[in-house]
Design a protein around this motif. Structure first.
Motif, PDB file in Angstrom:
ATOM      1  N   VAL A   1       0.786  -1.126  -0.166  1.00 62.17           N
ATOM      2  CA  VAL A   1      -0.176   0.116  -0.060  1.00 62.17           C
ATOM      3  C   VAL A   1       1.065   1.311  -0.103  1.00 62.17           C
ATOM      4  O   VAL A   1       0.517   2.446  -0.653  1.00 62.17           O
ATOM      5  N   GLY A   2       2.162   1.405   0.446  1.00 57.76           N
ATOM      6  CA  GLY A   2       2.769   2.316   0.640  1.00 57.76           C
ATOM      7  C   GLY A   2       2.536   3.223   1.979  1.00 57.76           C
ATOM      8  O   GLY A   2       1.580   3.108   2.459  1.00 57.76           O
ATOM      9  N   THR A   3       3.655   3.901   2.182  1.00 59.08           N
ATOM     10  CA  THR A   3       3.423   4.836   3.624  1.00 59.08           C
ATOM     11  C   THR A   3       3.680   6.295   3.328  1.00 59.08           C
ATOM     12  O   THR A   3       3.535   7.074   4.367  1.00 59.08           O
ATOM     13  N   ALA A   4       3.739   6.686   2.148  1.00 60.83           N
ATOM     14  CA  ALA A   4       3.821   8.139   1.812  1.00 60.83           C
ATOM     15  C   ALA A   4       3.146   8.528   0.454  1.00 60.83           C
ATOM     16  O   ALA A   4       3.563   8.772  -0.563  1.00 60.83           O
ATOM     17  N   PRO A   5       1.829   8.435   0.710  1.00 59.80           N
ATOM     18  CA  PRO A   5       1.055   8.446  -0.591  1.00 59.80           C
ATOM     19  C   PRO A   5       0.642   9.727  -1.252  1.00 59.80           C
ATOM     20  O   PRO A   5       0.302   9.808  -2.050  1.00 59.80           O
ATOM     21  N   THR A   6       0.875  10.861  -0.221  1.00 57.66           N
ATOM     22  CA  THR A   6       0.337  12.157  -0.609  1.00 57.66           C
ATOM     23  C   THR A   6       1.565  13.046  -1.418  1.00 57.66           C
ATOM     24  O   THR A   6       2.469  13.404  -0.812  1.00 57.66           O
ATOM     25  N   PRO A   7       1.395  13.255  -2.720  1.00 57.28           N
ATOM     26  CA  PRO A   7       2.484  13.936  -3.418  1.00 57.28           C
ATOM     27  C   PRO A   7       2.234  15.464  -3.160  1.00 57.28           C
ATOM     28  O   PRO A   7       1.388  15.981  -2.358  1.00 57.28           O
ATOM     29  N   ASP A   8       3.420  16.082  -3.768  1.00 58.97           N
ATOM     30  CA  ASP A   8       3.410  17.476  -3.790  1.00 58.97           C
ATOM     31  C   ASP A   8       3.242  17.952  -5.162  1.00 58.97           C
ATOM     32  O   ASP A   8       4.296  18.237  -5.991  1.00 58.97           O
ATOM     33  N   THR A   9       2.010  18.259  -5.677  1.00 60.95           N
ATOM     34  CA  THR A   9       1.993  18.839  -7.204  1.00 60.95           C
ATOM     35  C   THR A   9       1.842  19.995  -7.272  1.00 60.95           C
ATOM     36  O   THR A   9       1.769  20.643  -8.490  1.00 60.95           O
ATOM     37  N   GLY A  10       1.558  20.845  -6.285  1.00 59.69           N
ATOM     38  CA  GLY A  10       1.336  22.493  -6.330  1.00 59.69           C
ATOM     39  C   GLY A  10      -0.095  22.719  -6.261  1.00 59.69           C
ATOM     40  O   GLY A  10      -0.239  23.778  -6.157  1.00 59.69           O
ATOM     41  N   CYS A  11      -0.919  21.496  -6.090  1.00 62.81           N
ATOM     42  CA  CYS A  11      -2.191  21.600  -6.066  1.00 62.81           C
ATOM     43  C   CYS A  11      -2.956  20.983  -4.733  1.00 62.81           C
ATOM     44  O   CYS A  11      -2.718  19.640  -4.732  1.00 62.81           O
ATOM     45  N   THR A  12      -3.128  21.722  -3.809  1.00 62.22           N
ATOM     46  CA  THR A  12      -3.583  21.045  -2.438  1.00 62.22           C
ATOM     47  C   THR A  12      -4.750  20.185  -2.769  1.00 62.22           C
ATOM     48  O   THR A  12      -4.882  18.930  -2.222  1.00 62.22           O
ATOM     49  N   HIS A  13      -5.829  20.538  -3.301  1.00 60.23           N
ATOM     50  CA  HIS A  13      -6.956  19.774  -3.773  1.00 60.23           C
ATOM     51  C   HIS A  13      -6.614  18.509  -4.456  1.00 60.23           C
ATOM     52  O   HIS A  13      -6.803  17.176  -3.744  1.00 60.23           O
TER      53      HIS A  13
END
Length: 219
Positions: free
Chosen positions: A83-95
């Motif tokens: 499943v992974g442990t760092a799923p939330t990226p930084d794309t420049g878009c909070t939403h």
């Protein structure tokens, strides 16, 4: 300095390290995790045994015992890798970041493994403090920290109000997926992550952010 008799083996820290054994074979680890996920998919959590996983992975139960204290510990490790442990990226878009991060839960727990493993594993945590610590430290807290950082980035960008309760937002964002997986009363749909993020942001987004995403005013 002590003399070591001729032919004797030194008991210095360095020599003890040299005698500590062969390094852990990561190929066996990977094969065992893959075998564990296959068994979970085919037979479910209740029928997973170390013997069965070892046989499928082409190794032995003692080899598994040297790596994982119990079958439950093996399942946690397999979930961490799968499943992974760092799923939330930084794309420049909070939403977008929040949808991507929360969406990985839905993707993972709509699989057979997720439906079969998570409810039973959570039940086992209550009776095993060591297992609970492992689950929290290796799976739950790292994923939570990844999403928390996305929320803080949103605050720094001016998208989210500065006085928000980050912990409360984290609970609100993830709880719908966990709740549906644990109780099965409603499905975890492909659009669930986006729906949850929109509802949460409707309450904590700044006017600046709303100006760029006017649709949330209608929620």
């Amino acid at each position: 300095m002590e003399n070591t008799p001729s032919g004797a083996v030194s008991d210095s820290p360095a020599s003890r390290k040299q005698r500590s054994g062969r390094p852990r074979d990561e190929r066996i680890d990977a094969a065992v995790r893959a075998a564990a996920m296959e068994v979970l998919n085919e037979s479910g959590y209740g029928k997973l045994t170390l013997e069965g996983v070892a046989s499928r992975a082409g190794t032995s139960k003692p080899a598994l015992r040297r790596r994982w204290r119990s079958r439950q510990h093996l399942v946690v490790d397999a979930l961490v890798v799968t499943v992974g442990t760092a799923p939330t990226p930084d794309t420049g878009c909070t939403h977008c970041d929040l949808i991507a991060g929360i969406g990985t839960l839905g993707q993972a727990f709509t699989t057979t493994v997720g439906r079969r493993a998570l409810p039973a594993l959570v039940a086992d945590l209550a009776d095993d403090p060591d297992l609970e610590r492992l689950f929290l430290d290796r799976f739950f807290h790292p994923r939570r920290a990844s999403t928390a950082e996305a929320l803080r980035r949103g605050v720094r960008r001016g998208d989210i109000k500065a006085d928000v309760d980050i912990d409360l937002l984290l609970d609100m964002l993830a709880s719908t997926t966990y709740y549906r997986v644990l109780f099965g009363h409603l499905p975890v749909t492909p659009s669930l992550a986006e729906q949850v993020v929109e509802v949460v942001l409707a309450g904590v987004a700044t006017e600046q952010w709303r100006g760029r995403h006017g649709g949330l005013d209608e929620i």
